[in-house]
Design an enzyme around this catalytic site. Structure first.
Site, PDB file in Angstrom:
ATOM      1  N   TYR A  91      11.643 -11.271  63.132  1.00 25.81           N
ATOM      2  CA  TYR A  91      10.510 -10.397  62.822  1.00 25.81           C
ATOM      3  C   TYR A  91       9.361 -10.744  63.754  1.00 25.81           C
ATOM      4  O   TYR A  91       9.244 -11.879  64.228  1.00 25.81           O
ATOM      5  CB  TYR A  91      10.034 -10.605  61.387  1.00 25.81           C
ATOM      6  CG  TYR A  91      10.832  -9.892  60.328  1.00 25.81           C
ATOM      7  CD1 TYR A  91      10.513  -8.589  59.944  1.00 25.81           C
ATOM      8  CD2 TYR A  91      11.894 -10.520  59.691  1.00 25.81           C
ATOM      9  CE1 TYR A  91      11.235  -7.934  58.959  1.00 25.81           C
ATOM     10  CE2 TYR A  91      12.631  -9.876  58.703  1.00 25.81           C
ATOM     11  CZ  TYR A  91      12.287  -8.586  58.340  1.00 25.81           C
ATOM     12  OH  TYR A  91      13.001  -7.936  57.364  1.00 25.81           O
ATOM     13  N   ASP A 145       9.881  -3.369  53.463  1.00 25.82           N
ATOM     14  CA  ASP A 145       8.976  -2.779  52.484  1.00 25.82           C
ATOM     15  C   ASP A 145       8.309  -1.518  53.025  1.00 25.82           C
ATOM     16  O   ASP A 145       8.385  -1.215  54.221  1.00 25.82           O
ATOM     17  CB  ASP A 145       7.886  -3.786  52.094  1.00 25.82           C
ATOM     18  CG  ASP A 145       8.435  -4.944  51.284  1.00 25.82           C
ATOM     19  OD1 ASP A 145       9.442  -4.754  50.583  1.00 25.82           O
ATOM     20  OD2 ASP A 145       7.851  -6.049  51.355  1.00 25.82           O
TER      21      ASP A 145
END
Length: 244
Positions: free
Chosen positions: A110, A52
C-alpha cells in the site's frame, strides 16, 4: 471450467469500498455485473482484500471461475468496454483452479499520499491527504524502519477486525516523493483493519514531533490502539500491488 485472475485499477471515490453490499455501489459488484454482461454467468469475484470506501487501487487482484470460451487475453478489453471509466482491468491471466486471490497472496503493498503544502488542492482533493504544517521528514523516514519485522500490530488495528491473530510481518516501509506529495510505502504479508492508515497517521505524528522514531517499538509493544496515531482518511490510500 477456468479460473481467471484480473489485475484491476480503480478510483474508489464513488464506491462503498470493494466488497459487495446490498443496495450499494461497490467495486466488486460493478465488476461482477460486467462479467455477467460479457459471459452471461453469475460469478463470485474474489478480491485479494477489501478496500474501504474511498480507497483506491493501482493493482488490486481478483479471480473468478468461468465456463466462458472468451480467450483469457481478451477479458481486459471486453470488460473495459462495459465498465465505468473509474474502473479499469489492466491484465488477465489463467491460474490453477485452487488459486485464490485472497488466500494465495504472499504480500501486499500500500502507499499513502500526503500533500504537504500550505493550500489544499482542488483537483487532487479525493486522492491525497492535505497536511499544511511543517514536517520533520528525516524523523519520519527513521520511524519507518522500526515497523519492519514480525510483530503483533494490535496498536495499529481499528476495532471491528475479524481476524483473531494480530501478528503480521512488514517487509518494507519507507518514505519517498511522488508528484509533489510525500508517499509512505508499506509492504507486508497482510494488513489488519485500517492498519496502513494508522501506520501512516503515526508516521505523520512523528513528523510533527508528537512521537519520536524510537517510540514506535514501545507503541507496538503496548498492543494498545490509543497509543498510536490517528487513522488517516481513506482517500490518500492506494493498494499498489499484490504478490503471489
Amino acid at each position: 471450467m477456468r479460473n481467471i485472475l484480473l489485475t484491476i485499477e480503480y478510483d474508489g471515490t464513488n464506491y462503498f469500498g470493494w466488497q459487495k453490499q446490498p443496495n450499494k455501489k461497490t467495486v466488486q459488484g460493478v465488476i461482477e455485473d460486467a462479467i455477467k454482461k460479457i459471459t452471461g454467468e453469475d460469478v463470485n469475484l474474489v478480491g485479494s482484500g477489501r478496500t474501504d470506501r474511498g480507497v483506491h487501487a493501482l493493482g488490486q487482484k481478483a479471480n473468478f471461475k468461468t465456463e466462458s470460451k472468451i480467450p483469457t487475453e481478451k477479458f481486459p478489453l471486453a470488460l473495459n468496454s462495459v465498465l465505468p471509466n473509474d474502473i479499469s482491468i489492466k491484465d488477465a491471466a489463467e491460474v490453477s483452479l485452487d488459486f485464490s486471490a485472497r488466500y494465495s497472496a504472499k504480500q501486499k503493498t500500500y502507499k499513502y499520499l500526503i500533500y504537504n503544502h500550505k493550500f489544499r488542492p482542488a483537483i487532487l482533493c479525493n486522492y491525497v491527504y492535505h497536511f499544511p504544517y511543517e514536517l520533520d521528514l528525516v524523523s519520519m523516514q527513521k520511524s519507518c524502519e522500526y515497523f519492519i519485522g514480525e510483530y503483533d500490530f494490535s496498536s495499529f488495528c481499528s476495532s471491528g477486525s475479524e481476524t483473531n491473530s494480530k501478528v503480521r510481518r512488514i517487509f518494507d516501509c519507507y518514505l519517498t516523493f511522488e508528484n509533489d506529495c510525500i508517499a509512505i510505502y508499506i509492504t507486508a504479508n497482510g494488513f489488519l483493519y485500517n492498519m496502513a492508515r494508522i501506520i501512516a497517521g503515526t508516521i505523520l505524528d512523528v513528523g510533527v514531533g508528537r512521537f519520536k522514531p524510537t517510540d514506535i517499538p514501545l507503541i507496538i509493544e503496548s498492543k494498545d490502539r490509543t497509543k498510536a496515531g490517528k487513522t488517516l482518511p481513506p482517500w490518500g490510500l492506494y493498494l499498489v500491488d499484490v504478490v503471489y
